[in-house]
Write a protein that holds these residues in place. Structure first.
Motif, PDB file in Angstrom:
ATOM      1  N   ASP A  24       6.621  66.829 -25.999  1.00 29.43           N
ATOM      2  CA  ASP A  24       7.243  68.177 -26.133  1.00 29.43           C
ATOM      3  C   ASP A  24       6.886  69.031 -27.449  1.00 29.43           C
ATOM      4  O   ASP A  24       6.521  68.085 -28.404  1.00 29.43           O
ATOM      5  CB  ASP A  24       8.747  67.936 -25.930  1.00 29.43           C
ATOM      6  CG  ASP A  24       9.173  67.152 -24.774  1.00 29.43           C
ATOM      7  OD1 ASP A  24       9.509  68.122 -23.799  1.00 29.43           O
ATOM      8  OD2 ASP A  24       8.885  65.840 -24.584  1.00 29.43           O
ATOM      9  N   LEU A  25       7.128  70.124 -27.468  1.00 29.57           N
ATOM     10  CA  LEU A  25       6.876  70.937 -28.796  1.00 29.57           C
ATOM     11  C   LEU A  25       7.869  71.075 -29.735  1.00 29.57           C
ATOM     12  O   LEU A  25       7.685  70.887 -31.141  1.00 29.57           O
ATOM     13  CB  LEU A  25       6.402  72.384 -28.463  1.00 29.57           C
ATOM     14  CG  LEU A  25       5.288  72.853 -27.479  1.00 29.57           C
ATOM     15  CD1 LEU A  25       5.220  74.140 -27.315  1.00 29.57           C
ATOM     16  CD2 LEU A  25       4.134  72.363 -28.145  1.00 29.57           C
ATOM     17  N   ARG A  26       9.029  70.482 -29.417  1.00 32.89           N
ATOM     18  CA  ARG A  26      10.145  70.380 -30.307  1.00 32.89           C
ATOM     19  C   ARG A  26      11.098  69.217 -29.970  1.00 32.89           C
ATOM     20  O   ARG A  26      11.192  68.726 -28.748  1.00 32.89           O
ATOM     21  CB  ARG A  26      10.905  71.721 -30.380  1.00 32.89           C
ATOM     22  CG  ARG A  26      10.226  72.837 -30.785  1.00 32.89           C
ATOM     23  CD  ARG A  26      11.065  74.251 -30.614  1.00 32.89           C
ATOM     24  NE  ARG A  26      10.298  75.315 -31.134  1.00 32.89           N
ATOM     25  CZ  ARG A  26       9.191  75.803 -30.476  1.00 32.89           C
ATOM     26  NH1 ARG A  26       8.930  75.496 -29.166  1.00 32.89           N
ATOM     27  NH2 ARG A  26       8.562  77.096 -30.795  1.00 32.89           N
ATOM     28  N   TRP A  27      11.782  68.873 -31.101  1.00 33.72           N
ATOM     29  CA  TRP A  27      12.874  67.692 -30.888  1.00 33.72           C
ATOM     30  C   TRP A  27      13.964  68.119 -29.840  1.00 33.72           C
ATOM     31  O   TRP A  27      14.512  67.148 -29.472  1.00 33.72           O
ATOM     32  CB  TRP A  27      13.310  67.166 -32.027  1.00 33.72           C
ATOM     33  CG  TRP A  27      12.319  66.397 -32.841  1.00 33.72           C
ATOM     34  CD1 TRP A  27      11.635  66.502 -33.801  1.00 33.72           C
ATOM     35  CD2 TRP A  27      11.760  64.940 -32.381  1.00 33.72           C
ATOM     36  NE1 TRP A  27      10.505  65.423 -34.132  1.00 33.72           N
ATOM     37  CE2 TRP A  27      11.119  64.372 -33.212  1.00 33.72           C
ATOM     38  CE3 TRP A  27      12.333  64.141 -31.291  1.00 33.72           C
ATOM     39  CZ2 TRP A  27      10.476  62.988 -33.203  1.00 33.72           C
ATOM     40  CZ3 TRP A  27      11.950  62.882 -31.079  1.00 33.72           C
ATOM     41  CH2 TRP A  27      10.849  62.277 -31.839  1.00 33.72           C
ATOM     42  N   THR A  28      14.409  69.520 -30.000  1.00 37.50           N
ATOM     43  CA  THR A  28      15.295  69.827 -29.395  1.00 37.50           C
ATOM     44  C   THR A  28      15.602  69.232 -27.899  1.00 37.50           C
ATOM     45  O   THR A  28      16.437  68.930 -27.361  1.00 37.50           O
ATOM     46  CB  THR A  28      15.506  71.471 -29.313  1.00 37.50           C
ATOM     47  OG1 THR A  28      14.355  71.809 -28.954  1.00 37.50           O
ATOM     48  CG2 THR A  28      15.735  71.848 -30.691  1.00 37.50           C
ATOM     49  N   SER A  29      14.564  69.349 -27.064  1.00 37.61           N
ATOM     50  CA  SER A  29      14.275  68.964 -25.824  1.00 37.61           C
ATOM     51  C   SER A  29      14.474  67.493 -25.444  1.00 37.61           C
ATOM     52  O   SER A  29      15.058  66.942 -24.645  1.00 37.61           O
ATOM     53  CB  SER A  29      13.299  69.509 -24.834  1.00 37.61           C
ATOM     54  OG  SER A  29      12.020  69.454 -25.410  1.00 37.61           O
ATOM     55  N   VAL A  30      13.756  66.682 -26.461  1.00 38.54           N
ATOM     56  CA  VAL A  30      13.735  65.454 -26.306  1.00 38.54           C
ATOM     57  C   VAL A  30      15.391  64.919 -26.593  1.00 38.54           C
ATOM     58  O   VAL A  30      15.994  64.197 -26.067  1.00 38.54           O
ATOM     59  CB  VAL A  30      12.890  64.492 -27.517  1.00 38.54           C
ATOM     60  CG1 VAL A  30      13.103  63.203 -27.494  1.00 38.54           C
ATOM     61  CG2 VAL A  30      11.500  65.326 -27.291  1.00 38.54           C
ATOM     62  N   ARG A  31      15.923  65.548 -27.762  1.00 41.42           N
ATOM     63  CA  ARG A  31      17.364  65.239 -28.303  1.00 41.42           C
ATOM     64  C   ARG A  31      18.330  65.553 -26.743  1.00 41.42           C
ATOM     65  O   ARG A  31      19.256  64.584 -26.659  1.00 41.42           O
ATOM     66  CB  ARG A  31      17.647  66.016 -29.301  1.00 41.42           C
ATOM     67  CG  ARG A  31      18.767  65.478 -30.241  1.00 41.42           C
ATOM     68  CD  ARG A  31      19.085  66.512 -31.439  1.00 41.42           C
ATOM     69  NE  ARG A  31      18.227  65.727 -32.638  1.00 41.42           N
ATOM     70  CZ  ARG A  31      17.241  66.474 -32.941  1.00 41.42           C
ATOM     71  NH1 ARG A  31      17.087  67.678 -32.759  1.00 41.42           N
ATOM     72  NH2 ARG A  31      16.712  65.894 -34.001  1.00 41.42           N
ATOM     73  N   ALA A  32      18.153  66.421 -26.373  1.00 48.18           N
ATOM     74  CA  ALA A  32      18.873  66.773 -24.990  1.00 48.18           C
ATOM     75  C   ALA A  32      18.612  65.760 -24.000  1.00 48.18           C
ATOM     76  O   ALA A  32      19.486  65.397 -23.350  1.00 48.18           O
ATOM     77  CB  ALA A  32      18.740  68.197 -24.716  1.00 48.18           C
ATOM     78  N   PHE A  33      17.315  65.434 -23.759  1.00 47.32           N
ATOM     79  CA  PHE A  33      17.148  64.386 -22.768  1.00 47.32           C
ATOM     80  C   PHE A  33      17.903  63.054 -23.108  1.00 47.32           C
ATOM     81  O   PHE A  33      18.405  62.372 -22.003  1.00 47.32           O
ATOM     82  CB  PHE A  33      15.553  64.184 -22.633  1.00 47.32           C
ATOM     83  CG  PHE A  33      15.301  62.885 -21.676  1.00 47.32           C
ATOM     84  CD1 PHE A  33      15.091  63.197 -20.475  1.00 47.32           C
ATOM     85  CD2 PHE A  33      14.887  61.717 -22.061  1.00 47.32           C
ATOM     86  CE1 PHE A  33      14.841  62.285 -19.558  1.00 47.32           C
ATOM     87  CE2 PHE A  33      14.584  60.733 -21.481  1.00 47.32           C
ATOM     88  CZ  PHE A  33      14.519  60.749 -19.953  1.00 47.32           C
ATOM     89  N   PHE A  34      18.066  62.783 -24.170  1.00 47.28           N
ATOM     90  CA  PHE A  34      18.793  61.419 -24.751  1.00 47.28           C
ATOM     91  C   PHE A  34      20.175  61.676 -24.906  1.00 47.28           C
ATOM     92  O   PHE A  34      20.735  60.883 -25.473  1.00 47.28           O
ATOM     93  CB  PHE A  34      17.914  60.657 -25.648  1.00 47.28           C
ATOM     94  CG  PHE A  34      16.689  60.057 -25.391  1.00 47.28           C
ATOM     95  CD1 PHE A  34      16.589  59.020 -24.461  1.00 47.28           C
ATOM     96  CD2 PHE A  34      15.391  60.767 -25.548  1.00 47.28           C
ATOM     97  CE1 PHE A  34      15.356  58.479 -24.243  1.00 47.28           C
ATOM     98  CE2 PHE A  34      14.239  60.057 -25.231  1.00 47.28           C
ATOM     99  CZ  PHE A  34      14.253  58.933 -24.599  1.00 47.28           C
ATOM    100  N   ARG A  35      20.557  62.836 -24.624  1.00 49.84           N
ATOM    101  CA  ARG A  35      21.878  63.201 -25.023  1.00 49.84           C
ATOM    102  C   ARG A  35      22.270  63.047 -26.824  1.00 49.84           C
ATOM    103  O   ARG A  35      23.413  62.297 -26.932  1.00 49.84           O
ATOM    104  CB  ARG A  35      22.958  62.582 -24.346  1.00 49.84           C
ATOM    105  CG  ARG A  35      22.830  63.007 -22.671  1.00 49.84           C
ATOM    106  CD  ARG A  35      23.839  62.282 -21.943  1.00 49.84           C
ATOM    107  NE  ARG A  35      23.825  62.790 -20.422  1.00 49.84           N
ATOM    108  CZ  ARG A  35      23.296  62.062 -19.465  1.00 49.84           C
ATOM    109  NH1 ARG A  35      22.588  61.112 -19.648  1.00 49.84           N
ATOM    110  NH2 ARG A  35      23.184  62.751 -18.480  1.00 49.84           N
TER     111      ARG A  35
END
Length: 177
Positions: A109-120
């Motif tokens: 992913d380009l940014r942490w925001t989507s990764v952070r959202a995936f792992f809540r």
């Protein structure tokens, strides 16, 4: 004359929108079919190919040069928008923790925001991000998810292309022995 041209442009845009919607539908359908099927697909990597050293970023902003050596390591490439990736990642994390297998999951992913959202908001320590988009290129990733077993000497041993059933006995046996 201008009204006629406007009508043609409007029709062309509508046609493109319909085509794009149809292609997106086909893509999403295909992605859902690629889900974990309960089978294991791997290939032996022949020769003495050194695992590439790649730059990865931790959630706290630290950037490291990842050189997977010293202990057998699974290097897993994935992305949050990929349905098979989303399905198999919890199984892979569970396998790693229950069997003591060293695991590094590289989010493309380009940014942490989507990764952070995936792992809540609770990103596991095994998860890093591809800093500059070059890590997957260095490994030769052609599909997501894609996983490599690196030996303790830093040599590439196996490639698990696509989604896997990480709870399957043949996977555990292949990784442990």
């Amino acid at each position: 004359m201008q009204l006629r041209n406007l009508g043609r442009v409007a029709m062309a845009l509508i046609g493109l929108a319909i085509l794009q919607g149809a292609l997106f539908f086909v893509y999403r359908s295909r992605e859902n079919v690629r889900a974990v099927q309960g089978t294991v697909h791997f290939e032996d990597i022949r020769g003495r190919i050194q695992a590439p050293a790649v730059r990865v970023e931790h959630v706290d902003g630290r950037v490291d040069l990842l050189a997977a050596a010293g202990a057998p390591t699974l290097v897993h490439f994935w992305v949050t928008w990929c349905p098979p990736c989303r399905q198999e990642l919890p199984l892979l994390l569970q396998l790693s923790r229950s069997r003591g297998i060293r695991l590094i999951t590289i989010a493309t992913d380009l940014r942490w925001t989507s990764v952070r959202a995936f792992f809540r908001g609770r990103i596991p320590p095994e998860v890093v991000r591809d800093v500059d988009g070059r890590a997957h290129e260095a490994y030769g990733v052609t599909t997501l998810p894609d996983t490599y077993l690196v030996g303790p000497d830093g040599l590439l041993l196996l490639r698990f292309a696509g989604a896997q059933d990480w709870s399957a006995p043949e996977v555990v046996n292949r990784l442990i022995h």
